[in-house]
Design an enzyme around this catalytic site. Structure first.
Site, mmCIF file in Angstrom:
data_model
loop_
_atom_site.group_PDB
_atom_site.id
_atom_site.type_symbol
_atom_site.label_atom_id
_atom_site.label_comp_id
_atom_site.label_asym_id
_atom_site.label_seq_id
_atom_site.Cartn_x
_atom_site.Cartn_y
_atom_site.Cartn_z
ATOM 1 N N LYS A 157 10.577 -13.755 -22.979
ATOM 2 C CA LYS A 157 10.213 -12.369 -23.274
ATOM 3 C C LYS A 157 9.260 -11.935 -22.175
ATOM 4 C CE LYS A 157 10.678 -13.010 -28.242
ATOM 5 N NZ LYS A 157 9.925 -13.471 -29.419
ATOM 6 N N ASN B 223 1.193 5.104 8.753
ATOM 7 C CA ASN B 223 -0.045 5.575 8.161
ATOM 8 C C ASN B 223 -0.716 4.570 7.231
ATOM 9 O OD1 ASN B 223 -1.846 7.619 7.399
ATOM 10 N ND2 ASN B 223 -0.208 9.087 7.723
ATOM 11 N N CYS B 224 0.099 4.011 6.336
ATOM 12 C CA CYS B 224 -0.438 3.142 5.285
ATOM 13 C C CYS B 224 -0.945 1.814 5.834
ATOM 14 C CB CYS B 224 0.620 2.889 4.226
ATOM 15 S SG CYS B 224 1.281 4.409 3.533
ATOM 16 N N TYR C 186 14.846 -14.168 -15.813
ATOM 17 C CA TYR C 186 13.933 -15.179 -16.315
ATOM 18 C C TYR C 186 14.283 -16.580 -15.840
ATOM 19 C CZ TYR C 186 12.032 -18.713 -19.429
ATOM 20 O OH TYR C 186 11.439 -19.859 -19.913
ATOM 21 N N GLY D 212 6.060 16.882 2.317
ATOM 22 C CA GLY D 212 4.979 15.926 2.526
ATOM 23 C C GLY D 212 3.675 16.313 1.848
ATOM 24 N N SER E 65 5.608 9.203 14.161
ATOM 25 C CA SER E 65 6.316 8.236 13.327
ATOM 26 C C SER E 65 5.547 6.925 13.195
ATOM 27 C CB SER E 65 7.697 7.960 13.952
ATOM 28 O OG SER E 65 8.507 7.231 13.046
ATOM 29 N N ARG F 135 21.545 12.893 11.833
ATOM 30 C CA ARG F 135 22.697 12.155 11.304
ATOM 31 C C ARG F 135 23.713 13.103 10.672
ATOM 32 N NH1 ARG F 135 18.626 8.502 9.762
ATOM 33 N NH2 ARG F 135 18.721 9.217 7.611
#
Lengths: 542, 542
Positions: free
Chosen positions: A428, A41-42, A420, A276, A38, A21
């Site tokens: 809180k 992995n996870c 919230y 890495g 590519s 790029r």
């Protein structure tokens, strides 16, 4: 300018696409020893478990798609076996044919990753690992062909737990072996019993504080002599940076065994970058090097290395090591340092434990969590956080990691404006509450006692006061404590014995109210941080 | 020291309990005009809808429980009608008997809240509001007794939408009337069509850009002459600070009509503090005063007022106004300023739109969301963010609100270490991606075109290039755009017309890759920010 990249997953691939790029015409060659590029992995444990049924989902790109989209010259099953730094060439071995050739570079990016550690034990060749798509294919093939019934997973870290869960999902009886007395080393001991319970609740048999010594044809042997049936053995005892080629080329290896890089990802050779899991990062709190094999940092390093090669000013800041893992219905997330590490380093800290609900208790579906915050009593900066629970654990750790990265103090957490509405939080928020409690400790000099300090306090003569209701007290309490429910405390002050008091309730909130009342009336009182729940978790696990 | 507090919800109650914790023997008297104290305001619509079935869940305390636990003298149905500042006394009217008496104070905390705005229209007395437990009781009683079938909700803000949803859940046919062309004013126009669609999908009939003019016995009349059947009318067109008593006492009222306080919550009288929806806060970005009727800020102000009364140094920082609302299966969350407001204020900004998934796409259950980031092109600080989608919307806005509060730049979002496992995020989290895109705009001077700038670009002679696949193009595209799929672009460069190019894809990512390629090859190209999806949302809504 020609850039050669070694390794086509995470860091390497981020470097390659970013380089493209930045320069539409640069020559970019990527070597990958394995078959796949590519990939996610996870996701591998979840593919093994069938959660990600379609293996194709893990393969985000092929060499062809990378050529078409990014004009990258990606060569798989091509292993870089040597670097000739003087001539600026790498030696490439074709895994299939065995042929070798050289490729020159102007800039080289090393992203070789890390390899699962395999101890030298009898029979270990039968043990499998789960690091690559090839590993996952091997494992799923074995599950399909041999229909194993009993699995032993060695190692109670993130990958070990994900693997254990996914083998359970496949219907196997899973035993987990861990050398330490607890799984998930990033958690402090009082935070981990919920994880042990969740694993046991789903049928995982835990073998803690013992080591694998031998792999037999249908079992494994542990250091304590026990035999565990094992049609299948998966090793998940950590990874080691793959530094062979870098070391042989004379690049500096750091004290933790990873490739040494500066904060622009440059190695000791100014033409060579490394990113890495193979490289050492800088720990944000200590400034020392650390191995942090996490995908987000690998990706970020890859991009920054490309920027650096393109001549941009870059700097990778020190890492916190934020991480998360799902264990059946439980989520565990951490950032920064834990108490064990702070104590071992002799670094001053203050700890806060809470047990909030994921959202307003009056709205249905709130899930409990336990939070732990560690901060510096001097400059009040956040040193680390741990969260164990259900919904909302990821959110609180991400907010805390952001606060840490930005250098907020623990007290400033109270002022965060977090979204919230009853389905999402509380007026809180749990993170705000951590800030308020930290503020009470610092500004108001409120005293708390940690669960591991309780024995010493009692030995020194303190009386334990349980300010929960009589029903709560009857359902379980700390030995030798006097039950004086908070709402009766003012009327029963004369029942309090002389001397120091340690007050506790279920989670610490009523205990705080009682403690400030007693302190305000001139008594020496401290609140048990995290209340009965933290104490109970810390002391019942076994 | 005797402190009198006016108002026993949120801010007032936070002040009272904090004061007690700071001083176990202080005299604290709390007056509450209504019947209920310390109730969960934000849960009221959900009680009406039956989501929170047990009304008792909303009542967190009673005067008795507050006396027992905190030794507070709480008097309900006791309205403070006047303040005599010279004598330091308040005049109290007993709502039941009508009797009046005086109560003296050393310090006074005003937390009177805000009242729903009720316009002066014919028949308006039949319209109901939903601000207090009493309001909710009235509404649920009417639902039970009269079995209404058609409801009209006036006002498309947070409370209006929550009310509309909950009346739907009760089986009513709901029409929503909103003066603006869109609901949820904090959202920019291109972010809101998803909300309109979600409301319509659940049967809510939207009447936008028109006003209520008359309430008839069984209908309402709108400014455009339409009649809407209405067995039930609920007004939710905003709240006005309750400043009558403060004004009559000569306290300074701010430019927005709220009680003026300094950053220690002190009014123009040094013995009188004011907190909550009745007071003006400071906007964090402009430094100007603002009305921000949100529970978290009210609670925080209450605590800080107590601290100030106790002589502690306190300072309430400027507010971002982070807010969130659930609308059926959609979540909308915002923080800081939106683009409309930035433009109206003439403040420079840059906008980024993305459409990420809540977690890694390869892991099941990922839900789409749309994110918008606004930042200052000068100092690069974050000015605001909006998120619309499903799971994970709350997390991203909380992280962004934390980053804003801490003063991080947009580019620094890329470096946040957020918890990543496939079920929770991506190796590059959506928040990281916002940072990377901002960084591309600033550091790389990449050009983007906003959806509302597209017409002008085309008029000026730019050609629109759709780099999506042919199938995507066929399924819907921007008129007069040329389809050159990204993966064929390098081979078909000669098909590009001369002149400026505006590139687009589905969400902006492939468009970015194409834009940098074209720019790198010397073409003047810009990427359509947020891609076809943002453009489509902005232009199809009606």
């Amino acid at each position: 300018m020609k850039t050669v990249i070694v390794g086509a997953v995470a860091g390497g691939m981020s470097a390659a696409t970013r380089l493209r790029r930045l320069d539409p015409t640069a020559e970019i060659v990527v070597f990958e020893r394995g078959e796949h590029v590519s990939y996610a992995n996870c996701g591998l444990p979840y593919h093994v478990g069938g959660v990600i049924a379609d293996r194709g989902f893990l393969l985000l790109h092929t060499p062809d798609s990378l050529r078409t989209r990014f004009d990258l010259d990606v060569r798989v099953r091509a292993e870089v076996v040597a670097i000739d730094r003087a001539r600026q060439v790498v030696r490439v071995r074709e895994v299939a044919g065995g042929g070798e050739y050289e490729e020159c570079y102007d800039r080289l990016v090393l992203s070789p990753g890390a390899a699962p550690f395999v101890p030298d034990l009898p029979g270990i060749e039968r043990a499998m690992t789960l690091r690559s798509v090839t590993d996952a294919d091997r494992l799923t093939a074995l599950l399909a062909e041999r229909q194993p019934r009993a699995a032993v997973v060695v190692g109670g870290g993130f990958i070990g737990l994900e693997t254990a869960e996914n083998l359970c999902l496949r219907g196997l009886a899973v035993s987990l072996v861990e050398l330490d007395r607890q799984v998930l080393a990033p958690l402090d001991p009082e935070m981990v019993p919920a994880v042990h319970a969740e694993l046991r609740r789903h049928g995982v048999s835990l073998h803690l504080g013992t080591a694998l010594t031998k792999v037999l044809p249908d079992a494994v042997e542990l250091a304590d002599g026990r035999l565990l049936a094992a049609d299948l053995v998966v090793l998940a005892i950590g990874v080691r940076p793959e530094v062979g080629v870098a070391r042989a080329a004379g690049l500096t290896i750091g004290p933790r065994g990873g490739i040494a890089v500066d904060d622009t990802m440059r190695t000791s050779d100014r033409h060579i970058y490394a990113v890495g899991d193979a490289v050492e990062k800088t720990d944000r709190l200590s400034g020392e090097t650390a191995l942090i094999p996490l995908a987000n940092t690998a990706n970020r390093q890859g991009r920054l290395a490309a920027d650096a090669i393109a001549g941009r000013p870059v700097r990778l800041d020190g890492r916190l090591g934020t991480a998360i893992v799902q264990i059946f219905d439980l989520t565990v997330a951490v950032t920064g340092w834990n108490e064990k590490r702070l104590r071992a380093a002799g670094r001053p800290y203050q700890a806060v434990h809470t047990h909030p609900a994921s959202h307003a208790g009056y709205y249905p579906g709130a899930e409990p969590m336990s939070l732990k915050l560690l901060f510096d009593p001097g400059d009040r900066r956040i040193l680390g956080a741990q969260a164990v629970g259900g919904a909302g654990v990821d959110k609180r750790i991400d907010v805390l990691a952001t606060a840490m990265r930005a250098g907020l103090t623990a007290g400033e957490l109270a002022d965060l404006e977090l979204a919230y509405a009853p389905a999402f939080g509380s007026a809180k928020d749990p993170v705000n509450m951590l800030g308020y409690i930290a503020d009470n400790l610092i500004t108001d000099a409120q005293r708390t006692v940690q669960w591991h300090e309780l024995d010493a306090a009692v030995t020194a003569g303190a009386t334990l006061i349980d300010v929960r209701t009589e029903a709560e007290h009857a359902a379980g309490h700390i030995p030798d404590s006097l039950n004086l429910p908070l709402d009766t405390l003012r009327a029963r002050l004369d029942e309090l014995p002389d001397g120091d008091l340690v007050v506790y309730c279920q989670v610490g909130q009523r205990g705080h109210t009682a403690t400030v009342l007693l302190t305000g009336l001139g008594r020496r009182a401290a609140n048990l941080d995290g209340g009965y729940r933290t104490w109970h978790a810390a002391t019942i696990d076994g």
